[in-house]
Write a protein that holds these residues in place. Structure first.
Motif, PDB file in Angstrom:
ATOM      1  N   ALA A   3       0.855  -1.187   0.000  1.00  0.00           N
ATOM      2  CA  ALA A   3       0.000   0.000   0.000  1.00  0.00           C
ATOM      3  C   ALA A   3       0.888   1.234   0.000  1.00  0.00           C
ATOM      4  O   ALA A   3       1.753   1.378   0.864  1.00  0.00           O
ATOM      5  N   VAL A   4       0.691   2.095  -0.977  1.00  0.00           N
ATOM      6  CA  VAL A   4       1.439   3.349  -1.062  1.00  0.00           C
ATOM      7  C   VAL A   4       0.465   4.482  -0.775  1.00  0.00           C
ATOM      8  O   VAL A   4      -0.573   4.601  -1.421  1.00  0.00           O
ATOM      9  N   VAL A   5       0.796   5.303   0.205  1.00  0.00           N
ATOM     10  CA  VAL A   5       0.007   6.484   0.536  1.00  0.00           C
ATOM     11  C   VAL A   5       0.819   7.687   0.092  1.00  0.00           C
ATOM     12  O   VAL A   5       1.944   7.883   0.560  1.00  0.00           O
ATOM     13  N   GLY A   6       0.284   8.458  -0.849  1.00  0.00           N
ATOM     14  CA  GLY A   6       1.070   9.592  -1.315  1.00  0.00           C
ATOM     15  C   GLY A   6       0.375  10.405  -2.378  1.00  0.00           C
ATOM     16  O   GLY A   6      -0.797  10.196  -2.697  1.00  0.00           O
ATOM     17  N   SER A   7       1.144  11.313  -2.934  1.00  0.00           N
ATOM     18  CA  SER A   7       0.607  12.298  -3.865  1.00  0.00           C
ATOM     19  C   SER A   7       0.528  11.792  -5.294  1.00  0.00           C
ATOM     20  O   SER A   7       1.279  10.905  -5.706  1.00  0.00           O
ATOM     21  N   LEU A   8      -0.392  12.376  -6.028  1.00  0.00           N
ATOM     22  CA  LEU A   8      -0.545  12.151  -7.464  1.00  0.00           C
ATOM     23  C   LEU A   8      -0.577  13.530  -8.105  1.00  0.00           C
ATOM     24  O   LEU A   8      -1.373  14.387  -7.702  1.00  0.00           O
ATOM     25  N   ASN A   9       0.296  13.779  -9.047  1.00  0.00           N
ATOM     26  CA  ASN A   9       0.333  15.066  -9.732  1.00  0.00           C
ATOM     27  C   ASN A   9       0.471  14.840 -11.226  1.00  0.00           C
ATOM     28  O   ASN A   9       1.173  13.924 -11.650  1.00  0.00           O
ATOM     29  N   LEU A  10      -0.174  15.684 -11.993  1.00  0.00           N
ATOM     30  CA  LEU A  10      -0.011  15.645 -13.434  1.00  0.00           C
ATOM     31  C   LEU A  10       1.063  16.677 -13.768  1.00  0.00           C
ATOM     32  O   LEU A  10       0.842  17.880 -13.661  1.00  0.00           O
ATOM     33  N   ASP A  11       2.253  16.192 -14.128  1.00  0.00           N
ATOM     34  CA  ASP A  11       3.381  17.077 -14.400  1.00  0.00           C
ATOM     35  C   ASP A  11       3.223  17.729 -15.770  1.00  0.00           C
ATOM     36  O   ASP A  11       2.858  17.073 -16.745  1.00  0.00           O
ATOM     37  N   PRO A  35       2.022  11.726 -16.095  1.00  0.00           N
ATOM     38  CA  PRO A  35       1.603  11.343 -14.746  1.00  0.00           C
ATOM     39  C   PRO A  35       2.808  11.301 -13.808  1.00  0.00           C
ATOM     40  O   PRO A  35       3.884  10.840 -14.198  1.00  0.00           O
ATOM     41  N   GLY A  36       2.629  11.802 -12.607  1.00  0.00           N
ATOM     42  CA  GLY A  36       3.724  11.804 -11.642  1.00  0.00           C
ATOM     43  C   GLY A  36       3.208  11.968 -10.223  1.00  0.00           C
ATOM     44  O   GLY A  36       2.058  11.664  -9.919  1.00  0.00           O
ATOM     45  N   GLY A  37       4.074  12.477  -9.372  1.00  0.00           N
ATOM     46  CA  GLY A  37       3.795  12.591  -7.947  1.00  0.00           C
ATOM     47  C   GLY A  37       4.549  11.489  -7.222  1.00  0.00           C
ATOM     48  O   GLY A  37       4.645  10.362  -7.719  1.00  0.00           O
ATOM     49  N   ASP A  63     -10.521  16.320 -15.109  1.00  0.00           N
ATOM     50  CA  ASP A  63      -9.916  15.470 -16.133  1.00  0.00           C
ATOM     51  C   ASP A  63      -8.547  14.951 -15.713  1.00  0.00           C
ATOM     52  O   ASP A  63      -8.172  13.832 -16.052  1.00  0.00           O
ATOM     53  N   ALA A  64      -7.772  15.759 -14.989  1.00  0.00           N
ATOM     54  CA  ALA A  64      -6.450  15.322 -14.547  1.00  0.00           C
ATOM     55  C   ALA A  64      -6.557  14.100 -13.634  1.00  0.00           C
ATOM     56  O   ALA A  64      -5.710  13.202 -13.684  1.00  0.00           O
ATOM     57  N   ALA A  65      -7.601  14.040 -12.817  1.00  0.00           N
ATOM     58  CA  ALA A  65      -7.813  12.875 -11.950  1.00  0.00           C
ATOM     59  C   ALA A  65      -8.044  11.629 -12.785  1.00  0.00           C
ATOM     60  O   ALA A  65      -7.529  10.550 -12.467  1.00  0.00           O
ATOM     61  N   ASP A  66      -8.812  11.777 -13.866  1.00  0.00           N
ATOM     62  CA  ASP A  66      -9.068  10.645 -14.753  1.00  0.00           C
ATOM     63  C   ASP A  66      -7.783  10.157 -15.401  1.00  0.00           C
ATOM     64  O   ASP A  66      -7.534   8.957 -15.498  1.00  0.00           O
ATOM     65  N   LEU A  82      -8.419   5.638  -4.256  1.00  0.00           N
ATOM     66  CA  LEU A  82      -8.244   7.053  -4.558  1.00  0.00           C
ATOM     67  C   LEU A  82      -9.540   7.770  -4.202  1.00  0.00           C
ATOM     68  O   LEU A  82     -10.625   7.324  -4.563  1.00  0.00           O
ATOM     69  N   THR A  83      -9.427   8.872  -3.514  1.00  0.00           N
ATOM     70  CA  THR A  83     -10.590   9.663  -3.126  1.00  0.00           C
ATOM     71  C   THR A  83     -10.647  10.904  -3.995  1.00  0.00           C
ATOM     72  O   THR A  83      -9.650  11.610  -4.145  1.00  0.00           O
ATOM     73  N   ARG A  84     -11.801  11.153  -4.577  1.00  0.00           N
ATOM     74  CA  ARG A  84     -12.007  12.352  -5.392  1.00  0.00           C
ATOM     75  C   ARG A  84     -12.674  13.420  -4.534  1.00  0.00           C
ATOM     76  O   ARG A  84     -13.662  13.156  -3.864  1.00  0.00           O
ATOM     77  N   THR A  85     -12.109  14.618  -4.589  1.00  0.00           N
ATOM     78  CA  THR A  85     -12.633  15.724  -3.794  1.00  0.00           C
ATOM     79  C   THR A  85     -13.263  16.770  -4.715  1.00  0.00           C
ATOM     80  O   THR A  85     -12.558  17.375  -5.534  1.00  0.00           O
ATOM     81  N   PRO A  86     -14.565  16.989  -4.608  1.00  0.00           N
ATOM     82  CA  PRO A  86     -15.226  17.991  -5.453  1.00  0.00           C
ATOM     83  C   PRO A  86     -14.721  19.400  -5.152  1.00  0.00           C
ATOM     84  O   PRO A  86     -14.384  19.720  -4.008  1.00  0.00           O
ATOM     85  N   GLY A  87     -14.659  20.207  -6.195  1.00  0.00           N
ATOM     86  CA  GLY A  87     -14.339  21.622  -6.007  1.00  0.00           C
ATOM     87  C   GLY A  87     -12.863  21.956  -5.908  1.00  0.00           C
ATOM     88  O   GLY A  87     -12.524  23.122  -5.714  1.00  0.00           O
ATOM     89  N   VAL A  88     -11.987  20.962  -6.010  1.00  0.00           N
ATOM     90  CA  VAL A  88     -10.549  21.244  -5.987  1.00  0.00           C
ATOM     91  C   VAL A  88      -9.894  20.551  -7.187  1.00  0.00           C
ATOM     92  O   VAL A  88     -10.352  19.498  -7.623  1.00  0.00           O
ATOM     93  N   PRO A  89      -8.819  21.154  -7.711  1.00  0.00           N
ATOM     94  CA  PRO A  89      -8.152  20.508  -8.841  1.00  0.00           C
ATOM     95  C   PRO A  89      -7.172  19.434  -8.370  1.00  0.00           C
ATOM     96  O   PRO A  89      -6.659  19.486  -7.252  1.00  0.00           O
TER      97      PRO A  89
END
Length: 94
Positions: A3-11, A35-37, A63-66, A82-89
């Motif tokens: 299990a990896v707990v961490g960030s996901l970023n679209l570079d 894809p990165g983070g 779209d970046a989450a997708d 993965l948890t999606r949070t409405p209203g934030v990018p």
């Protein structure tokens, strides 16, 4: 299971033909997305080494989450947590 707990970023990356010298401007090419983070990168690396991996993190509802979720799944990473949070990018790094 890993299990990896961490960030996901679209570079966002703009390629340049060479590194500029101090004070110089070098024009970049078209911006591309990768894809990165730290968390996503570690999860993909562990999956590529043969581990059963689940990625636990938070993304926006965009779209970046997708893109991030699809990229992780394509590498064999379980994205059910993965948890999606409405209203934030979703995170983006330039």
């Amino acid at each position: 299971m890993i299990a990896v707990v961490g960030s996901l970023n679209l570079d966002l990356v703009a390629p340049v033909p060479r590194h500029p010298v101090p004070g110089e401007t070098v024009l970049g090419g078209d911006i591309v997305e990768h894809p990165g983070g730290k968390g996503a990168n570690q999860a993909v690396a562990a999956a590529r080494l043969g581990g059963r991996v689940a990625l636990i993190g938070r993304v926006g509802e965009d779209d970046a989450a997708d893109v991030m979720a699809a990229a992780a799944r394509a590498e064999g990473v379980d994205t059910a947590h993965l948890t999606r949070t409405p209203g934030v990018p979703t995170g983006r790094v330039r």
